[in-house]
Design a protein around this motif. Structure first.
Motif, mmCIF file in Angstrom:
data_model
loop_
_atom_site.group_PDB
_atom_site.id
_atom_site.type_symbol
_atom_site.label_atom_id
_atom_site.label_comp_id
_atom_site.label_asym_id
_atom_site.label_seq_id
_atom_site.Cartn_x
_atom_site.Cartn_y
_atom_site.Cartn_z
ATOM 1 N N ASP A 13 -8.072 -3.900 4.382
ATOM 2 C CA ASP A 13 -7.375 -3.572 3.135
ATOM 3 C C ASP A 13 -8.333 -3.223 2.010
ATOM 4 N N THR B 33 -4.289 0.893 6.302
ATOM 5 C CA THR B 33 -4.897 -0.443 6.175
ATOM 6 C C THR B 33 -4.339 -1.327 7.283
ATOM 7 N N GLN C 62 -2.848 -4.094 6.905
ATOM 8 C CA GLN C 62 -1.527 -4.559 6.497
ATOM 9 C C GLN C 62 -0.474 -3.486 6.768
#
Length: 534
Positions: A315, A344, A346
């Protein structure tokens, strides 16, 4: 004595002009002959055919009038009767020319001015041809020159023997040149135009950087190190991939030089452009990891058919991987030749969770099972109902909590669901007027036939006339960016080879080719596909 002096002076002028303009001496002498012919026509009549010859050794000038030998004279100034010609030359025949010597003539002011213009024009044309031939063979080289003038942002460069132009968009941004400045640039094009040959130079061309490195790094000049790819954002940043043919030589270290001396010489010439030098590898995944430096890469997923790369980064590394205004990922994409998508960890996790939920929902609706069973199937990697319907029953039975009876029931429900979908697609296919004969082509299903019908491909002949690109799409790369064009089967997992095989089946069924012609036809289709790809 006066005649000798004039002859000598004529040859001296020809020699001087030839040396000054760096053209062949005979070109100047031929220009003088043309000029004298034009001046003589002004005296004897424009319709008169006159030939002038200057002896390149002695400078002696001889002049004749040419008369074409004909049976019936229509133009007395250009023609002569056969009988009259045979009086002077017994071997004369129709179609030959009779020559009549003309006395030396004095050139008046107007005739001399006209002759001068002819000579100047001929010499200028010869000079332009010489320059065009010289610089055509130098495309791809770096040249040095001085700035002659700047016009509307375009820089006119004096190369000594001619002029060249660096257009405004071929200059490094914020780069300023003034009269007399020395400039170094790359010849990328030479064109023959009405006003003379035009030499186009560039300081933003990727090969300009390659040639600069070749001048600074002896190993590149000798061929020990090869520059495999270059991507530039002129004046800001560049990436260059290099490889070594000698395992004992580090290609990156050789290009950087002792304390960065070699690369700094190139950076100074390019107005401080930052250069990332990376080692080239044949593995695309390893190459993209190097190309995205200084960002760390956690995961790389390749889609070879679409030439796309999905890169997952931590991230906190997202902005570093993308770079200012997307510069880092854009240059990496240009360097490799593939599109790069940055995610990313996430975002990837959220996407995977979303896909898991969508698959679970699909299985619940299609198979009429509860949420736990659907999630078990999704977590085992099953992504579609088709996969469940056609896989070996043992694969499903091996899932913890499942048995053979459960696996059989799941496959039966999957087959029933697919049959219902096929029935609906078949009704739509019939409504579109798509021929039943297309079902005989292996690989086509009802959903594909609906897609073909929407593209007005409704018969075997229509399908036989398709190209693989029409079905699976194609990509075009321009200015460092890849653009994808979708085909009719964009929503189906059909490869180019499978599409070509279907088209060949249709052509055989349509009678365009026979089974015996298939190997030759395969080669032709591959060539056609390659041609379209290019």
């Amino acid at each position: 004595m006066a005649v000798s002096a004039n002859r000598l002076e004529l040859l001296q002028i020809a020699d001087a002009v030839a040396r000054e303009k760096n053209i062949d001496r005979m070109v100047v002498i031929e220009a003088m002959q043309d000029a004298m012919e034009k001046a003589a026509k002004g005296r004897y009549g424009a319709e008169t055919e006159i030939k002038v010859e200057i002896n390149p050794r002695s400078g002696e000038t001889r002049m004749w009038r040419l008369l074409e030998i004909v049976e019936d004279v229509e133009e007395p100034s250009r023609q002569v009767n056969l009988k009259l010609a045979q009086v002077k030359n017994p071997t004369a025949k129709v179609g030959d020319f009779l020559t009549e010597p003309l006395p030396p003539m004095e050139f008046g002011r107007i005739a001399a001015q006209s002759a001068k213009q002819v000579i100047v024009q001929k010499v200028r044309d010869a000079e332009r041809d010489k320059m065009f031939e010289e610089y055509t063979g130098r495309v791809g080289e770096i040249v040095n020159g001085s700035v002659k003038r700047v016009e509307y942002g375009n820089v006119i460069v004096d190369l000594g023997r001619g002029e060249a132009i660096i257009r405004r968009d071929e200059l490094i941004p914020r780069e300023m040149f003034r009269y007399g400045d020395r400039v170094r640039a790359y010849i990328y094009d030479v064109r023959r135009e009405q006003r003379g040959p035009q030499i186009f130079l560039s300081r933003t061309h990727p090969q300009f950087m390659a040639k600069l490195f070749m001048q600074e790094v002896p190993e590149i000049y000798d061929g020990v190190i090869t520059i495999r790819s270059i991507a530039r954002d002129p004046g800001s940043r560049a990436k260059i991939a290099v490889t070594s043919n000698d395992s004992s030589i580090d290609p990156v270290g050789a290009c950087v030089g002792m304390r960065g001396s070699r690369v700094q010489a190139v950076v100074a010439e390019l107005q401080g452009e930052k250069i990332d030098i990376i080692p080239w590898t044949d593995g695309i995944a390893d190459l993209v990891v190097s190309a995205l430096q200084p960002a760390d890469v956690a995961k790389v997923v390749l889609d070879e058919q679409a030439e796309r790369i999905e890169v997952v980064v931590p991230d906190e590394q997202l902005s570093l991987a993308i770079g200012r205004r997307g510069q880092n990922v854009r240059l990496a994409s240009q360097l490799i030749g593939w599109d790069i998508d940055i995610l990313t960890e996430q975002e990837e996790s959220e996407r995977r969770q979303k896909e898991f939920t969508e698959r679970s929902t699909l299985f619940m609706q299609a198979l009429d099972v509860d949420e736990m069973v659907a999630q078990l199937l999704a977590s085992e990697g099953f992504s579609s109902v088709e996969e469940l319907a056609y896989i070996e029953p043992g694969e499903i039975a091996s899932i913890e909590g499942f048995d053979e009876e459960t696996a059989g029931e799941i496959q039966a429900r999957a087959a029933e669901y697919l049959a219902e979908i096929d029935r609906k697609f078949d009704e739509e296919r019939t409504a579109l007027g798509v021929s039943d004969d297309l079902y005989e082509i292996e690989g086509l299903n009802a959903a594909m036939l609906v897609a073909l019908g929407k593209e007005d491909i409704k018969s075997v002949e229509d399908f036989a006339g398709c190209a693989a690109d029409d079905l699976v799409g194609w990509t075009e790369r321009k200015d460092g960016e890849t653009k994808r064009f979708d085909g009719t089967f964009k929503d189906f997992p059909v490869s180019r080879e499978e599409a070509e095989d279907m088209i060949m089946q249709a052509r055989i069924k349509a009678g365009w080719i026979s089974q015996d012609d298939l190997p030759a036809a395969d080669e032709g289709e591959e060539g056609y596909a390659e041609e379209e790809a290019v």
